[in-house]
Design a protein around this motif. Structure first.
Motif, PDB file in Angstrom:
ATOM      1  N   VAL A  13       0.874  -1.174   0.000  1.00  0.00           N
ATOM      2  CA  VAL A  13       0.000   0.000   0.000  1.00  0.00           C
ATOM      3  C   VAL A  13       0.905   1.217   0.000  1.00  0.00           C
ATOM      4  O   VAL A  13       1.806   1.323   0.824  1.00  0.00           O
ATOM      5  N   VAL A  14       0.684   2.110  -0.980  1.00  0.00           N
ATOM      6  CA  VAL A  14       1.566   3.265  -1.112  1.00  0.00           C
ATOM      7  C   VAL A  14       0.762   4.557  -1.003  1.00  0.00           C
ATOM      8  O   VAL A  14      -0.126   4.815  -1.822  1.00  0.00           O
ATOM      9  N   ASN A  15       1.070   5.313   0.018  1.00  0.00           N
ATOM     10  CA  ASN A  15       0.487   6.650   0.218  1.00  0.00           C
ATOM     11  C   ASN A  15      -1.026   6.660  -0.030  1.00  0.00           C
ATOM     12  O   ASN A  15      -1.545   7.498  -0.738  1.00  0.00           O
ATOM     13  N   LEU A  16      -1.715   5.708   0.554  1.00  0.00           N
ATOM     14  CA  LEU A  16      -3.152   5.550   0.305  1.00  0.00           C
ATOM     15  C   LEU A  16      -3.960   6.582   1.082  1.00  0.00           C
ATOM     16  O   LEU A  16      -3.733   6.806   2.271  1.00  0.00           O
ATOM     17  N   LYS A  17      -4.904   7.208   0.366  1.00  0.00           N
ATOM     18  CA  LYS A  17      -5.780   8.192   1.011  1.00  0.00           C
ATOM     19  C   LYS A  17      -7.229   7.897   0.682  1.00  0.00           C
ATOM     20  O   LYS A  17      -7.551   7.517  -0.431  1.00  0.00           O
ATOM     21  N   LYS A  18      -8.083   8.029   1.691  1.00  0.00           N
ATOM     22  CA  LYS A  18      -9.522   7.953   1.446  1.00  0.00           C
ATOM     23  C   LYS A  18     -10.165   9.100   2.204  1.00  0.00           C
ATOM     24  O   LYS A  18     -10.192   9.121   3.428  1.00  0.00           O
ATOM     25  N   LYS A  35      -8.975   2.512  10.515  1.00  0.00           N
ATOM     26  CA  LYS A  35      -8.467   1.168  10.218  1.00  0.00           C
ATOM     27  C   LYS A  35      -9.444   0.338   9.386  1.00  0.00           C
ATOM     28  O   LYS A  35      -9.028  -0.353   8.460  1.00  0.00           O
ATOM     29  N   SER A  36     -10.738   0.439   9.679  1.00  0.00           N
ATOM     30  CA  SER A  36     -11.711  -0.311   8.867  1.00  0.00           C
ATOM     31  C   SER A  36     -11.799   0.241   7.453  1.00  0.00           C
ATOM     32  O   SER A  36     -11.890  -0.513   6.486  1.00  0.00           O
ATOM     33  N   THR A  37     -11.755   1.570   7.340  1.00  0.00           N
ATOM     34  CA  THR A  37     -11.783   2.192   6.014  1.00  0.00           C
ATOM     35  C   THR A  37     -10.568   1.758   5.211  1.00  0.00           C
ATOM     36  O   THR A  37     -10.689   1.481   4.012  1.00  0.00           O
ATOM     37  N   LEU A  38      -9.427   1.665   5.876  1.00  0.00           N
ATOM     38  CA  LEU A  38      -8.215   1.223   5.186  1.00  0.00           C
ATOM     39  C   LEU A  38      -8.409  -0.202   4.660  1.00  0.00           C
ATOM     40  O   LEU A  38      -8.097  -0.490   3.504  1.00  0.00           O
ATOM     41  N   GLY A  39      -8.987  -1.072   5.496  1.00  0.00           N
ATOM     42  CA  GLY A  39      -9.243  -2.448   5.071  1.00  0.00           C
ATOM     43  C   GLY A  39     -10.145  -2.495   3.857  1.00  0.00           C
ATOM     44  O   GLY A  39      -9.889  -3.216   2.894  1.00  0.00           O
ATOM     45  N   ARG A  40     -11.213  -1.683   3.894  1.00  0.00           N
ATOM     46  CA  ARG A  40     -12.151  -1.667   2.778  1.00  0.00           C
ATOM     47  C   ARG A  40     -11.538  -1.044   1.529  1.00  0.00           C
ATOM     48  O   ARG A  40     -11.839  -1.450   0.410  1.00  0.00           O
ATOM     49  N   LEU A  93     -13.551  -2.007  -1.765  1.00  0.00           N
ATOM     50  CA  LEU A  93     -14.978  -1.924  -1.452  1.00  0.00           C
ATOM     51  C   LEU A  93     -15.349  -0.457  -1.295  1.00  0.00           C
ATOM     52  O   LEU A  93     -16.488  -0.057  -1.480  1.00  0.00           O
ATOM     53  N   GLU A  94     -14.376   0.329  -0.888  1.00  0.00           N
ATOM     54  CA  GLU A  94     -14.464   1.789  -0.956  1.00  0.00           C
ATOM     55  C   GLU A  94     -13.297   2.178  -1.843  1.00  0.00           C
ATOM     56  O   GLU A  94     -12.164   1.833  -1.543  1.00  0.00           O
ATOM     57  N   ARG A  95     -13.590   2.895  -2.935  1.00  0.00           N
ATOM     58  CA  ARG A  95     -12.491   3.259  -3.810  1.00  0.00           C
ATOM     59  C   ARG A  95     -11.633   4.342  -3.144  1.00  0.00           C
ATOM     60  O   ARG A  95     -12.161   5.346  -2.674  1.00  0.00           O
ATOM     61  N   PRO A  96     -10.315   4.139  -3.096  1.00  0.00           N
ATOM     62  CA  PRO A  96      -9.439   5.136  -2.467  1.00  0.00           C
ATOM     63  C   PRO A  96      -9.480   6.465  -3.222  1.00  0.00           C
ATOM     64  O   PRO A  96      -9.747   6.501  -4.425  1.00  0.00           O
ATOM     65  N   SER A  97      -9.211   7.564  -2.507  1.00  0.00           N
ATOM     66  CA  SER A  97      -9.179   8.873  -3.154  1.00  0.00           C
ATOM     67  C   SER A  97      -7.895   9.038  -3.947  1.00  0.00           C
ATOM     68  O   SER A  97      -7.883   9.649  -5.006  1.00  0.00           O
ATOM     69  N   SER A  98      -6.785   8.506  -3.404  1.00  0.00           N
ATOM     70  CA  SER A  98      -5.526   8.544  -4.152  1.00  0.00           C
ATOM     71  C   SER A  98      -4.586   7.514  -3.545  1.00  0.00           C
ATOM     72  O   SER A  98      -4.876   6.931  -2.494  1.00  0.00           O
ATOM     73  N   GLY A  99      -3.461   7.304  -4.202  1.00  0.00           N
ATOM     74  CA  GLY A  99      -2.499   6.325  -3.717  1.00  0.00           C
ATOM     75  C   GLY A  99      -2.601   5.030  -4.495  1.00  0.00           C
ATOM     76  O   GLY A  99      -3.334   4.936  -5.479  1.00  0.00           O
ATOM     77  N   GLN A 100      -1.805   4.047  -4.062  1.00  0.00           N
ATOM     78  CA  GLN A 100      -1.751   2.779  -4.783  1.00  0.00           C
ATOM     79  C   GLN A 100      -1.989   1.607  -3.844  1.00  0.00           C
ATOM     80  O   GLN A 100      -1.614   1.645  -2.672  1.00  0.00           O
ATOM     81  N   VAL A 101      -2.676   0.598  -4.358  1.00  0.00           N
ATOM     82  CA  VAL A 101      -2.794  -0.673  -3.652  1.00  0.00           C
ATOM     83  C   VAL A 101      -2.241  -1.723  -4.605  1.00  0.00           C
ATOM     84  O   VAL A 101      -2.901  -2.122  -5.554  1.00  0.00           O
ATOM     85  N   LEU A 102      -0.992  -2.111  -4.385  1.00  0.00           N
ATOM     86  CA  LEU A 102      -0.363  -3.065  -5.299  1.00  0.00           C
ATOM     87  C   LEU A 102      -0.558  -4.473  -4.752  1.00  0.00           C
ATOM     88  O   LEU A 102      -0.030  -4.822  -3.693  1.00  0.00           O
ATOM     89  N   ASP A 107       0.145  -8.198  -5.576  1.00  0.00           N
ATOM     90  CA  ASP A 107       0.951  -9.036  -6.450  1.00  0.00           C
ATOM     91  C   ASP A 107       1.430  -8.232  -7.662  1.00  0.00           C
ATOM     92  O   ASP A 107       1.409  -8.720  -8.789  1.00  0.00           O
ATOM     93  N   GLY A 108       1.779  -6.983  -7.416  1.00  0.00           N
ATOM     94  CA  GLY A 108       2.332  -6.145  -8.471  1.00  0.00           C
ATOM     95  C   GLY A 108       1.333  -5.360  -9.295  1.00  0.00           C
ATOM     96  O   GLY A 108       1.715  -4.524 -10.099  1.00  0.00           O
ATOM     97  N   VAL A 109       0.026  -5.611  -9.104  1.00  0.00           N
ATOM     98  CA  VAL A 109      -0.982  -4.906  -9.902  1.00  0.00           C
ATOM     99  C   VAL A 109      -1.638  -3.820  -9.045  1.00  0.00           C
ATOM    100  O   VAL A 109      -2.059  -4.092  -7.917  1.00  0.00           O
ATOM    101  N   ASP A 110      -1.716  -2.610  -9.578  1.00  0.00           N
ATOM    102  CA  ASP A 110      -2.360  -1.538  -8.825  1.00  0.00           C
ATOM    103  C   ASP A 110      -3.880  -1.643  -8.962  1.00  0.00           C
ATOM    104  O   ASP A 110      -4.454  -1.366 -10.004  1.00  0.00           O
ATOM    105  N   LEU A 111      -4.550  -2.069  -7.881  1.00  0.00           N
ATOM    106  CA  LEU A 111      -5.996  -2.317  -7.921  1.00  0.00           C
ATOM    107  C   LEU A 111      -6.809  -1.033  -8.053  1.00  0.00           C
ATOM    108  O   LEU A 111      -7.963  -1.066  -8.478  1.00  0.00           O
ATOM    109  N   VAL A 112      -6.212   0.099  -7.679  1.00  0.00           N
ATOM    110  CA  VAL A 112      -6.960   1.359  -7.723  1.00  0.00           C
ATOM    111  C   VAL A 112      -7.398   1.655  -9.157  1.00  0.00           C
ATOM    112  O   VAL A 112      -8.470   2.200  -9.389  1.00  0.00           O
TER     113      VAL A 112
END
Lengths: 325, 291
Positions: free
Chosen positions: A12-17, A59-64, A69-78, A80-85
């Motif tokens: 998880v890289v600089n994830l913001k919601k 913490k729950s928002t981060l999990g989601r 399940l909640e699309r992040p406002s910015s940042g990356q969720v890698l 297995d190497g794929v950015d899900l955002v």
């Protein structure tokens, strides 16, 4: 590279919601609620990372947000190497097979009108696994056995089960598709204390057996103590301290982590006594002295793998370790 | 020794007594549906045959060599009992067909609207608002005038004018359920929108919809009567409980039986449907079952 075991499964890289604040009189939004405000994390295969913090710490928002399940406002969720955002909702299905969730409230997370068999076999149907009904029956019986429920449970409805049993059903559902990662969002906090241990042991056992990456979200540190390889402490949408379970419990550096530890007794008299002796006293209200400037401080490595928000007191205390800025 | 030890175990009344209302309601509806199906063979007289010489006969009148006028005759000498038997066809068809039609259309629109949210929800709900802002009877008369009289058109118009009720209820349920944890769980499993709507939201939204539908059946029977009474529903040559009620109203002081018996038929149907739908609701709701 894709299946390199040294590579973390999740990064998880600089994830913001941020959620828009309530609308004002003229339709303009007031200040956004920064539920998750720049989080970096790594989770390896077979590792249990506990995410702790008080209610509202994000913490729950981060999990989601990690599971989209909640699309992040910015940042990356890698994953297995794929950015899900960047993956659209329709494309998410193939990743959902590999990451599953166990929910907080076992009474709300099971559809009351579906039989236990239908609930546990639903992910199999969705992902086209176990084509025939007999195959699904066998797989569901296997899963029920794995979570120590009788195979006759399949014909019954969720309301016929206790909270702990329902949580076992939820775990069986999550395991049905043989995921690589599980996010357990306060999976035991709605259960009786006597049942909590059973469910934690179950989660721990399947995690070991299936070599799962496990993100365990909790507000109760004594629960975390038994199972976490590493612990991340969240406060106001940021990770303020992260390290091995031992580092966090025996050598907490961030004042918020200390505050949390004080609030939770540890069921080990020796550690409990040490901890009480070390607890700072008469510090007044720490929260009110936590400024925006302090909240914005970057993480600082006080020992290998032990990162703490670089508050002045943390940096000062860290000097003997010769830590790098 | 506690008070609980002294109290005898509560004795449950026999099944028949506990379900007396359901049995009576079921029996009445069965009779009504059977008489609607077998009307042709059951009626003592041709319900449309006028006979001015034997008009306004009180219930029970009989002449030699003829079947009795059990429920009397109307101002044109038509047998009221035969009329009620024939009229049950139209009333029951209108009652059930409109509720099923409006229920399916309204529920589908409401659930999609409530789950999708956003612009689609706005558009659909403004449509509902616009339609609900029109007085029902005005809209129905206007449409019947354009479409013309007839059974099919009555059903169509009643569907078009009543679907927004189901859409509102279904949307509210879908909104509530779309944030429920088991719907989130289904999304986390990878379920697509059709599966979520059909397997998770629809079954759990049914309870209030069934209640609305059950209350609507009698309402539709009355609406059909109202439209027929106003001369835009069914042609007066068609017999329904509604048209009989409407024509009998003018003779209430001289011949009470013309309007009263079709009225009793409507009331009994309404009551039976309500009793049975309540039982259905309890059976459909897993939390009320076995209680």
């Amino acid at each position: 590279m894709m299946n390199d075991s040294n590579q973390p499964l999740l990064r998880v890289v600089n994830l913001k919601k941020h959620f828009p604040g309530p609308r004002g009189r003229f339709g303009a939004h007031s200040a956004a609620v920064k539920a998750v405000d720049g989080v970096d994390l790594e989770l390896r295969r077979g590792e249990t990372l506990a995410l702790v913090g008080e209610s509202g710490s994000g913490k729950s928002t981060l999990g989601r947000a990690i599971l989209q399940l909640e699309r992040p406002s910015s940042g990356q969720v890698l994953f297995d190497g794929v950015d899900l955002v960047g993956v659209p909702d329709k494309g998410m299905r193939r990743y959902r097979r590999r990451m599953q969730m166990v929910f907080q409230d076992p009474h709300a997370s099971l559809n009351p009108r579906m039989s236990v068999f239908d609930i546990i076999s639903e992910p199999l149907v969705i992902h086209g696994l176990c084509g025939s009904r007999t195959e699904r029956k066998r797989r569901v019986a296997e899963l029920l056995d794995m979570v120590s429920l009788p195979s006759s449970a399949g014909d019954r409805y969720p309301r016929e089960f206790s909270g702990g049993q329902r949580q076992r059903i939820g775990i069986a559902r999550a395991l049905a598709v043989r995921p690589e990662m599980i996010v357990a969002d306060e999976a035991v906090s709605a259960l009786d204390v006597s049942i909590q241990a059973q469910i934690i042991n179950l989660l721990n056992a399947v995690q070991k057996e299936l070599n799962l990456a496990h993100l365990f979200i909790a507000h109760d540190l004594s629960v975390v103590h038994h199972i976490a390889d590493r612990v991340a402490v969240m406060y106001l949408g940021k990770v303020v301290e992260i390290g091995t379970g031992e580092a966090i419990f025996k050598d907490p550096r961030h004042p918020y982590t200390r505050l949390l530890l004080q609030a939770a007794p540890i069921p080990d008299p020796r550690i409990e006594a040490e901890r009480r002796a070390a607890a700072p006293t008469g510090r007044g209200d720490w929260r009110s002295s936590y400024t925006a400037e302090m909240a914005a401080a970057p993480l600082f490595e006080v020992a290998p793998g032990h990162l703490v928000q670089a508050l002045p007191e943390v940096v000062a205390q860290a000097k003997p370790y010769g830590a790098r800025p | 020794m506690t008070a609980a030890d002294l109290e005898p175990a509560p004795r449950q009344s026999p099944w028949v007594v506990r379900h007396l209302a359901h049995l009576l309601a079921g029996a009445f509806l069965t009779v009504a549906i059977l008489s609607a199906l077998l009307a042709r063979w059951l009626v003592p007289y041709d319900p449309l045959m006028t006979d001015v010489l034997s008009n306004l006969l009180p219930p029970g009148t009989s002449f030699d060599g003829q079947p009795a006028y059990v429920l009397g005759t109307d101002m044109l000498g038509r047998d009221v009992l035969s009329g009620i038997i024939y009229g049950s066809r139209i009333s029951l068809i209108v009652g059930f067909a409109t509720v099923v039609g409006a229920g399916v259309v309204g529920t589908a629109i409401g659930i999609i609207s409530g789950y999708h949210k956003g612009w689609l929800d706005e558009v659909l709900m403004r449509l509902v608002d616009i339609q609900l802002a029109f007085p029902f009877i005005l809209l129905a008369i206007l449409m019947m005038y354009v479409l013309g009289q007839g059974l099919f058109n009555v059903i169509l118009v009643l569907i078009i004018t009543t679907w927004p009720i189901y859409a509102r209820v279904a949307r509210a349920e879908a909104l509530r359920l779309s944030t429920s944890e088991y719907v989130t769980a289904a999304r986390a499993l990878g379920a697509g929108t059709p599966r979520i709507l059909l397997r998770h939201i629809l079954p759990n939204a049914m309870t209030p919809l069934i209640v609305v539908a059950a209350f609507s059946v009698p309402q539709m029977i009355i609406y059909e009567a109202a439209l027929s009474f106003l001369g835009v529903g069914l042609p007066s040559s068609e017999l329904s409980w509604g048209t009989m009620l409407a024509t009998g109203r003018d003779y209430l002081t001289q011949a009470w039986w013309i309007a009263t018996f079709p009225g009793i038929a409507i009331v009994c149907t309404i009551l039976s449907i309500n009793v049975l739908s309540e039982a259905l609701r309890q059976n459909l709701d897993p939390n009320l079952r076995n209680q």
